[in-house]
Write a protein that holds these residues in place. Structure first.
Motif, short mmCIF file in Angstrom:
data_model
loop_
_atom_site.label_atom_id
_atom_site.label_comp_id
_atom_site.label_asym_id
_atom_site.label_seq_id
_atom_site.Cartn_x
_atom_site.Cartn_y
_atom_site.Cartn_z
N ARG A 80 -5.66 2.49 -2.99
CA ARG A 80 -6.61 2.95 -4.01
C ARG A 80 -7.35 4.20 -3.56
NH1 ARG A 80 -8.66 -3.23 -5.04
NH2 ARG A 80 -7.02 -3.83 -6.55
N ARG A 81 -7.68 4.26 -2.26
CA ARG A 81 -8.37 5.43 -1.73
C ARG A 81 -7.47 6.66 -1.82
NH1 ARG A 81 -11.61 3.01 1.41
NH2 ARG A 81 -9.95 2.11 2.66
N PHE A 82 -6.20 6.49 -1.42
CA PHE A 82 -5.27 7.61 -1.44
C PHE A 82 -4.96 8.04 -2.88
CE2 PHE A 82 -3.50 5.45 2.60
CZ PHE A 82 -4.52 5.98 3.36
N ALA A 83 -4.79 7.07 -3.77
CA ALA A 83 -4.47 7.38 -5.17
C ALA A 83 -5.61 8.14 -5.83
CB ALA A 83 -4.16 6.09 -5.93
N LEU A 87 -2.95 11.35 -3.66
CA LEU A 87 -2.07 11.38 -2.50
C LEU A 87 -1.14 10.17 -2.42
CD1 LEU A 87 -4.66 12.59 0.17
CD2 LEU A 87 -2.82 13.95 -0.85
N GLU A 88 -1.02 9.39 -3.50
CA GLU A 88 -0.23 8.17 -3.43
C GLU A 88 1.25 8.42 -3.18
OE1 GLU A 88 -0.68 9.07 -7.90
OE2 GLU A 88 -1.80 9.35 -6.03
N ALA A 89 1.74 9.63 -3.48
CA ALA A 89 3.15 9.94 -3.23
C ALA A 89 3.41 10.42 -1.81
CB ALA A 89 3.65 11.00 -4.23
N ARG A 90 2.34 10.77 -1.09
CA ARG A 90 2.52 11.33 0.25
C ARG A 90 2.00 10.43 1.36
NH1 ARG A 90 0.18 17.15 0.59
NH2 ARG A 90 -0.78 16.79 -1.44
N ILE A 91 1.24 9.39 1.01
CA ILE A 91 0.74 8.45 2.02
C ILE A 91 1.12 7.04 1.60
CG2 ILE A 91 -1.21 7.71 3.41
CD1 ILE A 91 -2.75 10.15 2.57
#
Length: 250
Positions: A80-83, A87-91
């Motif tokens: 959720r933090r990355f999204a 950045l959900e596609a890269r992390i």
């Protein structure tokens, strides 16, 4: 020549303070990454990523694909933090216990990276040989751990505490037994890594960002940060270090 402003200095400070779990992992990651060859599309294992601010630095600044692995922070929270940052596609967030069976193919990663966590599971001669095969030949390994300027000698007489080391009086109120096996000097760590077969040792050094990373952490509202304020005042720059270890898989 104009010196570029560190990526970390321009980042959302409130976000960093909310997501720190110790001395600013983004600042530490940025300094250590400057010693590596990072290119867009590389696969990086960020082992012990915590709340992922080191992973965010790697993905945003260098365009690498990061596998953000941690034992304590639920991967859903990190996702959720990355999204929220796009950045959900890269992390890729993962739940991983480094001391157990690792769910990765040998030679899969270009870089193994770890900030402020390796001391919990890697302070013996078995861990690096276990992790190194996950990195492709020619790939890099980089670890930053809190440490000491000098090794502490064995205690000459009992003191009020549980450590078997001669802990300086000013640190005794804050020292716990687990720190005996986790906090070591740069020469100690270098000697440990020199034993690892298949590793070509790279830059091993005391990091420049020690004081700034700690100062960032001490601004955090985290209760551990509030506790650490008095410890760092007592320590006064006399004992703590931030150790960087780098190498290449042969």
């Amino acid at each position: 020549m104009t010196i570029p402003t560190p990526f970390t200095d321009g980042y959302d400070k409130a976000f960093l303070l909310e997501n720190m779990m110790g001395p600013n992992a983004m600042r530490v990651a940025e300094e250590m990454a400057s010693f590596l060859t990072l290119r867009p599309g590389m696969r990086v294992l960020d082992l012990g990523c915590g709340m992922g601010i080191s992973s965010i630095l790697l993905a945003e600044k260098f365009g690498v694909t990061v596998f953000a692995a941690d034992l304590w922070i639920p991967p859903t929270d990190n996702f959720r933090r990355f999204a929220a940052l796009g950045l959900e596609a890269r992390i890729i967030p993962l739940h991983v216990d480094a001391t157990g069976t690792l769910p990765f193919a040998e030679g899969y990663f270009d870089v193994l990276f770890s900030v402020d966590s390796y001391q919990y599971f890697g302070a013996d001669e078995t861990m690096l040989p276990k992790l190194l095969p996950l990195v492709r030949p020619g790939g890099e390994v980089a670890v930053a751990v809190p440490g000491l300027l000098r090794e502490l000698p064995p205690a000459r007489k009992p003191w009020v505490g549980v450590s078997g080391l001669e802990v300086p009086p000013e640190l005794q109120p804050y020292w716990v037994q687990e720190m005996d096996g986790q906090f070591h000097s740069l020469p100690w760590w270098r000697a440990l890594w020199e034993q690892a077969p298949g590793l070509r040792l790279g830059p091993c050094r005391e990091m420049d960002c020690l004081r700034r990373a700690w100062a960032d952490w001490l601004e955090s509202p985290h209760p551990y940060a509030r506790r650490d304020v008095s410890m760092m005042q007592a320590e006064g720059g006399k004992h703590f270090s931030l150790v960087q270890l780098c190498g290449q898989r042969m």
